[in-house]
Design an enzyme around this catalytic site. Structure first.
Site, PDB file in Angstrom:
ATOM      1  N   ARG A 168      -1.218  -4.512   2.608  1.00  0.00           N
ATOM      2  CA  ARG A 168      -2.204  -3.419   2.726  1.00  0.00           C
ATOM      3  C   ARG A 168      -3.558  -3.978   3.149  1.00  0.00           C
ATOM      4  O   ARG A 168      -4.249  -3.394   3.987  1.00  0.00           O
ATOM      5  CB  ARG A 168      -2.345  -2.661   1.402  1.00  0.00           C
ATOM      6  CG  ARG A 168      -1.196  -1.723   1.095  1.00  0.00           C
ATOM      7  CD  ARG A 168      -1.490  -0.880  -0.123  1.00  0.00           C
ATOM      8  NE  ARG A 168      -2.552   0.080   0.120  1.00  0.00           N
ATOM      9  CZ  ARG A 168      -3.243   0.719  -0.829  1.00  0.00           C
ATOM     10  NH1 ARG A 168      -2.992   0.474  -2.103  1.00  0.00           N
ATOM     11  NH2 ARG A 168      -4.180   1.582  -0.513  1.00  0.00           N
ATOM     12  N   CYS A 219     -10.527  -2.305  -4.458  1.00  0.00           N
ATOM     13  CA  CYS A 219      -9.094  -2.177  -4.167  1.00  0.00           C
ATOM     14  C   CYS A 219      -8.930  -0.948  -3.295  1.00  0.00           C
ATOM     15  O   CYS A 219      -9.698  -0.758  -2.353  1.00  0.00           O
ATOM     16  CB  CYS A 219      -8.275  -2.087  -5.462  1.00  0.00           C
ATOM     17  SG  CYS A 219      -8.827  -0.770  -6.573  1.00  0.00           S
TER      18      CYS A 219
END
Length: 290
Positions: free
Chosen positions: A189, A248
């Site tokens: 990611r 994040c």
């Protein structure tokens, strides 16, 4: 007072001591939002209060006073304090938070309590699994309505013990040595190879990548302080730990990195709660892949 981690034996002793304490079950599954509630109903530490990421630890989608952007915006400190009071949590209590997901979700409540000025909060090291492995009892079903005790109190906010960083500050200090971003998402990611949740794949230019699950061993407990320190020293490569800002996807799984740095003796670092989901909401902001 426990301020970072608490072991299962220490929690058992604490509960037997009669000291004012409240335990919170923060179990959650990002791709199955109702699963955490089911897990709580199936088994939780006796008396544990349910703290759900969506219902209790994030602002409502319609909230005008959210304290951050992103997919899981923080509620205002005042809204958070009202919830704490509604479940009977008081300023003199020791809080213990746990989940079943490697401290990924209970870390959110650990951080929020620090943000509300409450220092006496610790993560149950190893989560519910460690509690059960040590012979700790569990119960099923709700403690009472919505898993919360019937008594109420008034939780009084005190000065913040954590640093919350806004998107504007991230943008203004991008590339400056006074700000070093550490992104806790999985490496695919972070690199932009996959993106299951946000509209844009990639990361903020210059960010470092440390997936949050690197902080725990196979048993789900945080690695020893010396090992964590060596790993963060290698990641930062001479950068000042005090300049670190954790992020994040939506500010949740960033917190285990923050806790790990504190366990490692590197101090309490900052959180960008909006994280990638807030950053990538504006296509004009710089983004990187690879």
């Amino acid at each position: 007072m426990y301020t970072t981690l608490i072991s299962a034996p220490q929690l058992q002793a604490l509960l037997q001591s009669g000291q004012p304490c409240m335990v919170f079950d923060c179990s959650f599954e990002l791709m199955q939002p109702g699963a955490g509630e089911q897990q709580y109903q199936q088994a939780h530490i006796p008396g544990a209060v349910r703290a759900d990421l969506d219902r209790h630890l994030s602002a409502a989608k319609t909230a005008l006073d959210a304290a951050s952007g992103g997919r899981h915006p923080l509620p205002s400190r005042e809204t958070f304090a009202a919830w704490l009071g509604s479940i009977g949590f008081g300023n003199t209590m020791q809080a213990v938070v746990y989940d079943r997901q490697g401290a990924n979700y209970c870390g959110r409540l650990w951080w929020m309590l620090k943000w509300g000025g409450h220092e006496a909060v610790a993560v149950l090291d190893g989560g519910l699994q460690a509690w059960q492995a040590h012979g700790g009892a569990t119960e099923t079903g709700p403690t009472s309505k919505d898993g919360a005790p019937a008594s109420t109190s008034k939780y009084l906010l005190t000065p913040e013990k954590t640093a919350l960083i806004a998107t504007e500050k991230i943008a203004n200090q991008l590339g400056h040595p006074s700000q070093n971003l550490v992104d806790a998402r999985g490496t695919p990611r972070f690199k932009g190879e996959v993106e299951p949740l946000d509209p844009v794949a990639g990361h903020i230019p210059g960010a470092l990548n440390r997936p949050f699950n690197l902080n725990v061993d196979a048993d789900g407990k945080f690695k020893p302080a010396a090992e964590l320190r060596a790993e963060f020293d290698a990641l930062l490569a001479g950068r000042d730990p005090a300049t670190v800002v954790h992020m994040c996807g939506s500010g949740v799984s960033a917190v285990p990195n923050l806790i790990a740095m504190e366990v490692a003796g590197l101090g309490r670092t900052a959180l960008y709660a909006g994280s990638w989901s807030a950053w990538c909401s504006d296509s004009q902001r710089p983004m990187a892949q690879g």
